[in-house]
Scaffold this motif. Structure first.
Motif, PDB file in Angstrom:
ATOM      1  N   MET A   1      12.270   6.008 -56.577  1.00  0.00           N
ATOM      2  CA  MET A   1      11.365   6.265 -55.463  1.00  0.00           C
ATOM      3  C   MET A   1       9.942   6.000 -55.916  1.00  0.00           C
ATOM      4  O   MET A   1       9.588   6.246 -57.055  1.00  0.00           O
ATOM      5  CB  MET A   1      11.498   7.731 -55.028  1.00  0.00           C
ATOM      6  CG  MET A   1      10.910   8.003 -53.664  1.00  0.00           C
ATOM      7  SD  MET A   1      10.802   9.758 -53.261  1.00  0.00           S
ATOM      8  CE  MET A   1      12.497  10.212 -53.022  1.00  0.00           C
ATOM      9  N   LYS A   2       9.162   5.489 -55.012  1.00  0.00           N
ATOM     10  CA  LYS A   2       7.764   5.221 -55.306  1.00  0.00           C
ATOM     11  C   LYS A   2       7.044   6.535 -55.593  1.00  0.00           C
ATOM     12  O   LYS A   2       7.366   7.562 -55.013  1.00  0.00           O
ATOM     13  CB  LYS A   2       7.155   4.566 -54.074  1.00  0.00           C
ATOM     14  CG  LYS A   2       5.712   4.175 -54.177  1.00  0.00           C
ATOM     15  CD  LYS A   2       5.302   3.551 -52.850  1.00  0.00           C
ATOM     16  CE  LYS A   2       3.903   2.985 -52.897  1.00  0.00           C
ATOM     17  NZ  LYS A   2       2.861   3.975 -52.923  1.00  0.00           N
ATOM     18  N   GLU A 313      14.109   2.401 -53.822  1.00  0.00           N
ATOM     19  CA  GLU A 313      14.966   1.535 -54.647  1.00  0.00           C
ATOM     20  C   GLU A 313      16.370   1.342 -54.079  1.00  0.00           C
ATOM     21  O   GLU A 313      17.337   1.295 -54.848  1.00  0.00           O
ATOM     22  CB  GLU A 313      15.051   2.113 -56.063  1.00  0.00           C
ATOM     23  CG  GLU A 313      15.754   3.479 -56.197  1.00  0.00           C
ATOM     24  CD  GLU A 313      14.800   4.654 -56.224  1.00  0.00           C
ATOM     25  OE1 GLU A 313      13.721   4.557 -55.600  1.00  0.00           O
ATOM     26  OE2 GLU A 313      15.128   5.676 -56.843  1.00  0.00           O
ATOM     27  N   HIS A 339       8.098  -1.334 -60.114  1.00  0.00           N
ATOM     28  CA  HIS A 339       8.707   0.003 -60.244  1.00  0.00           C
ATOM     29  C   HIS A 339      10.109   0.048 -59.631  1.00  0.00           C
ATOM     30  O   HIS A 339      11.066   0.466 -60.283  1.00  0.00           O
ATOM     31  CB  HIS A 339       7.809   1.057 -59.588  1.00  0.00           C
ATOM     32  CG  HIS A 339       8.366   2.447 -59.687  1.00  0.00           C
ATOM     33  ND1 HIS A 339       8.091   3.287 -60.746  1.00  0.00           N
ATOM     34  CD2 HIS A 339       9.216   3.128 -58.879  1.00  0.00           C
ATOM     35  CE1 HIS A 339       8.741   4.428 -60.576  1.00  0.00           C
ATOM     36  NE2 HIS A 339       9.435   4.362 -59.445  1.00  0.00           N
ATOM     37  N   GLU A 340      10.234  -0.369 -58.389  1.00  0.00           N
ATOM     38  CA  GLU A 340      11.529  -0.206 -57.704  1.00  0.00           C
ATOM     39  C   GLU A 340      12.606  -1.109 -58.309  1.00  0.00           C
ATOM     40  O   GLU A 340      13.775  -0.735 -58.359  1.00  0.00           O
ATOM     41  CB  GLU A 340      11.396  -0.473 -56.199  1.00  0.00           C
ATOM     42  CG  GLU A 340      10.302   0.317 -55.471  1.00  0.00           C
ATOM     43  CD  GLU A 340      10.429   1.828 -55.575  1.00  0.00           C
ATOM     44  OE1 GLU A 340      11.441   2.325 -56.080  1.00  0.00           O
ATOM     45  OE2 GLU A 340       9.482   2.526 -55.169  1.00  0.00           O
ATOM     46  N   HIS A 343      14.437   0.433 -61.101  1.00  0.00           N
ATOM     47  CA  HIS A 343      15.468   1.400 -60.702  1.00  0.00           C
ATOM     48  C   HIS A 343      16.847   0.762 -60.562  1.00  0.00           C
ATOM     49  O   HIS A 343      17.851   1.476 -60.579  1.00  0.00           O
ATOM     50  CB  HIS A 343      15.103   2.050 -59.371  1.00  0.00           C
ATOM     51  CG  HIS A 343      14.151   3.204 -59.503  1.00  0.00           C
ATOM     52  ND1 HIS A 343      14.376   4.265 -60.349  1.00  0.00           N
ATOM     53  CD2 HIS A 343      12.977   3.469 -58.876  1.00  0.00           C
ATOM     54  CE1 HIS A 343      13.382   5.135 -60.239  1.00  0.00           C
ATOM     55  NE2 HIS A 343      12.513   4.674 -59.361  1.00  0.00           N
ATOM     56  N   GLU A 362      13.213   8.271 -63.034  1.00  0.00           N
ATOM     57  CA  GLU A 362      11.783   8.043 -62.810  1.00  0.00           C
ATOM     58  C   GLU A 362      10.989   7.854 -64.103  1.00  0.00           C
ATOM     59  O   GLU A 362      10.043   7.069 -64.133  1.00  0.00           O
ATOM     60  CB  GLU A 362      11.185   9.183 -61.975  1.00  0.00           C
ATOM     61  CG  GLU A 362      11.781   9.303 -60.576  1.00  0.00           C
ATOM     62  CD  GLU A 362      11.619   8.057 -59.715  1.00  0.00           C
ATOM     63  OE1 GLU A 362      10.902   7.129 -60.128  1.00  0.00           O
ATOM     64  OE2 GLU A 362      12.246   8.000 -58.636  1.00  0.00           O
ATOM     65  N   TYR A 416       7.781  11.325 -63.578  1.00  0.00           N
ATOM     66  CA  TYR A 416       7.376   9.921 -63.684  1.00  0.00           C
ATOM     67  C   TYR A 416       6.461   9.730 -64.909  1.00  0.00           C
ATOM     68  O   TYR A 416       6.773   8.970 -65.820  1.00  0.00           O
ATOM     69  CB  TYR A 416       6.553   9.494 -62.466  1.00  0.00           C
ATOM     70  CG  TYR A 416       7.244   9.486 -61.127  1.00  0.00           C
ATOM     71  CD1 TYR A 416       7.610   8.288 -60.524  1.00  0.00           C
ATOM     72  CD2 TYR A 416       7.490  10.653 -60.428  1.00  0.00           C
ATOM     73  CE1 TYR A 416       8.197   8.245 -59.276  1.00  0.00           C
ATOM     74  CE2 TYR A 416       8.089  10.625 -59.178  1.00  0.00           C
ATOM     75  CZ  TYR A 416       8.438   9.426 -58.605  1.00  0.00           C
ATOM     76  OH  TYR A 416       9.026   9.399 -57.372  1.00  0.00           O
TER      77      TYR A 416
HETATM   78 ZN   LIG Z   1      10.839   5.652 -58.702  1.00  0.00          ZN
END
Ligand SMILES: [Zn+2]
Length: 570
Positions: A1-2, A313, A339-340, A343, A362, A416
């Motif tokens: 997840m962002k 993701e 980032h995604e 994942h 994360e 994160y």
């Molecule tokens: Zn994430």
């Protein structure tokens, strides 16, 4: 997840006090108040615990049939759940949000009874289902699914519109659970190992994108019908759909082990910018393949899909939020893509059994960003990247949270950022990049398509290094408080610098090394010292200046001349 925060790196020229005001933890302090969790209730336990009503069966496949009525924000359909019995039972728990109507459940074409408590559905069978046998139930349901309050962090449906007035719809449900829109065994420890088929009917002219590969599409005057299928195991929160009047472009990716297609589905208003921005996708994929291993879903390809929310993701069909400017890091890369996409390896191919363990998703995805920065923009850029993240660490709660209550506070970004620092610090302590990447790649390969815990990772590290790093991971993952290092200098009569160090906020016997730079005859030398929970004196001969390396391990540093008095008193 962002990450739930605007992480635009800027040159920060602010005083310490104003840093505090804007939420930057420059000194890596521990807030006085910590370990703050909501009061968990029976509802949380029913949602999050893996009781025998859930562990008694193993889901193999979901066949989802759903019709969307955007004008009414309404869904209706049925889901076939195929499972095998792990321990004999005549009752199982599946899940569906209370606001959705569960019309009936069929087993062997006959209605069977069920009761509902909160989001749990307790399904009863007339006879006990025997260990090792396979079964299927069909659940008919309908209703208005919850609207997302802040997708993807507070999940639900997003009923938006594109510029041409067409519906533009998406759904996110990490932590909230897939049962907010379809009946399933809503516990992340159980993925359907044979995958998911998604049959979706929408008003004519709209397109549906989902996980895996498009099997077929058909149209009537009123409706369009799409069938997508993934044959890989998938987290239920990654099962998704995107509805809109999309345009499409694609490219062929020549991966490490396989060639597959990168498909991009975007609204007309985003397509031109996407063609420029998505040019970096293959570079990101090549990089992750080089450090982690082949792309996990090469049989089904990779997609970026324009979503009416920030990003997520979703396996083989990553949500791309289309806020191109906001997602563009000042170094030039796109945050969502970097980032995604990470994942797909960490979170999707290797997944945890409880949100308490989300560090594996994360922390690894965030450290992947840094590794990409290091490879693409160099060591100094990577150092700056991590320094900025260090200032955002809160130290309010341990990274590993409470289990069995389906809990993960999206506002706490420590899984994160501190999570990335846990990996970075371990890499620095190891001081052997070949071994570090062997460990990461080996753990990935061993855990591919498996469910793991943080403890599994630590055990893997210990076995590969033939050392015990549990003291390090225990401190940084299971305790909220960052170690703080008290230090003091004095110059003796011979001109040497005596450096005094002692660790605080750590268990007795904690001896984490730190790295300093000493300048002798205008040349800077790195030195690794090993302070402990007793005050230690280090004599630095003929040095002109001393500084602590901030690109080593994450800790708090405090000058305190009182420790000289204390050690001299002994
Ligand atoms: Zn994430």
């Amino acid at each position: 997840m962002k990450i739930a925060r605007l992480l635009v790196c800027v040159i920060i020229i602010v005083s310490f006090h104003s840093c505090k005001l804007i939420g930057l933890n420059v000194n890596h302090d521990n807030p006085r108040k910590g370990n703050v969790y909501p009061t968990f209730t029976q509802k949380d336990s029913i949602r999050g615990a893996l009781t025998s009503l859930r562990s008694s069966f193993d889901v193999h496949y979901y066949d989802i049939h759903i019709a969307l009525q955007p004008a009414k924000k309404y869904i209706q359909g049925f889901v076939d759940i195929e499972f095998s019995v792990v321990s004999a039972t005549d009752k199982i728990q599946i899940d569906l949000y209370e606001n959705l109507t569960l019309d009936s459940i069929l087993y062997e074409n006959k209605r069977i009874p069920f009761t509902r408590t909160y989001g749990a559905v307790y399904v009863s069978f007339l006879d006990s289902l025997q260990n090792g046998t396979e079964h299927s139930i069909r659940c008919f349901y309908q209703g208005k699914p919850v609207k997302a309050k802040k997708s993807p962090w507070k999940g639900g449906f997003v009923w938006d519109k594109s510029k041409d007035g067409n519906p533009w719809i998406g759904v996110t449900c990490e932590v909230d659970g897939a049962s907010l829109w379809w009946p399933c065994k809503d516990h992340i420890s159980d993925k359907p190992d044979r995958g998911v088929r998604m049959n979706v009917t929408v008003p004519h002219g709209l397109q549906v994108i989902s996980n895996g590969v498009l099997q077929s599409e058909s149209h009537t005057e009123q409706t369009s019908h799409y069938i997508w299928q993934t044959n890989y195991p998938i987290n239920t929160y990654n099962v998704t759909l995107y509805v809109g009047a999309f345009q499409h472009f694609s490219e062929i990716f020549k991966g490490k082990d396989a060639e597959f297609t990168l498909d991009y589905y975007m609204l007309p208003e985003h397509i031109e910018e996407a063609k420029t921005v998505f040019a970096q996708t293959s570079d990101v994929l090549h990089f992750y393949e080089s450090i982690y291993g082949p792309y996990p879903w090469s049989n089904e390809g990779f997609k970026l899909v324009g979503s009416p929310y920030a990003g997520m993701e979703h396996q083989t069909a990553i949500a791309y939020g289309t806020d191109f400017k906001r997602q563009r890091h000042f170094l030039g890369f796109d945050y969502i893509i970097v980032h995604e996409t990470a994942h797909e390896w960490w979170g999707n191919a290797v997944s945890v059994d409880d949100y308490a363990e989300i560090f594996i998703h994360e922390g690894f995805a965030t450290y992947s960003e840094m590794l990409y920065v290091e490879k693409t923009y160099g060591t100094q850029a990577a150092k700056n990247y991590m320094s900025f993240y260090a200032m955002l660490i809160k130290n309010k709660n341990p990274i590993v949270g409470p289990r069995d209550v389906n809990f993960w506070d999206y506002k706490d970004t420590d899984p994160y950022l501190k999570g990335a620092w846990v990996l970075h610090g371990f890499r620095r302590l190891l001081d052997d990049d070949d071994l570090f990447f062997d460990i990461i790649q080996g753990f990935y390969a061993e855990s591919y398509l498996s469910i793991v815990t943080v403890a599994d990772f630590v055990a893997y590290v210990n076995s590969k290094t033939k050392s015990n790093y549990s003291w390090y991971f225990n401190q940084y993952l299971y305790e909220r408080e960052v170690p703080y290092l008290q230090y003091a200098f004095e110059q003796d009569v011979q001109g040497n610098v005596n450096l005094y160090l002692v660790w605080n906020s750590v268990p007795e016997g904690f001896e984490m090394p730190v790295r300093i730079f000493v300048t002798i005859n205008s040349v800077e030398y790195p030195i690794v010292l090993k302070p402990s929970t007793d005050i230690k004196k280090f004599v630095l001969h003929s040095c002109q200046s001393v500084s602590f390396d901030s690109d080593y391990v994450y800790y708090s540093l405090k000058k305190d001349t009182d420790i000289i008095r204390k050690i001299n008193k002994k």
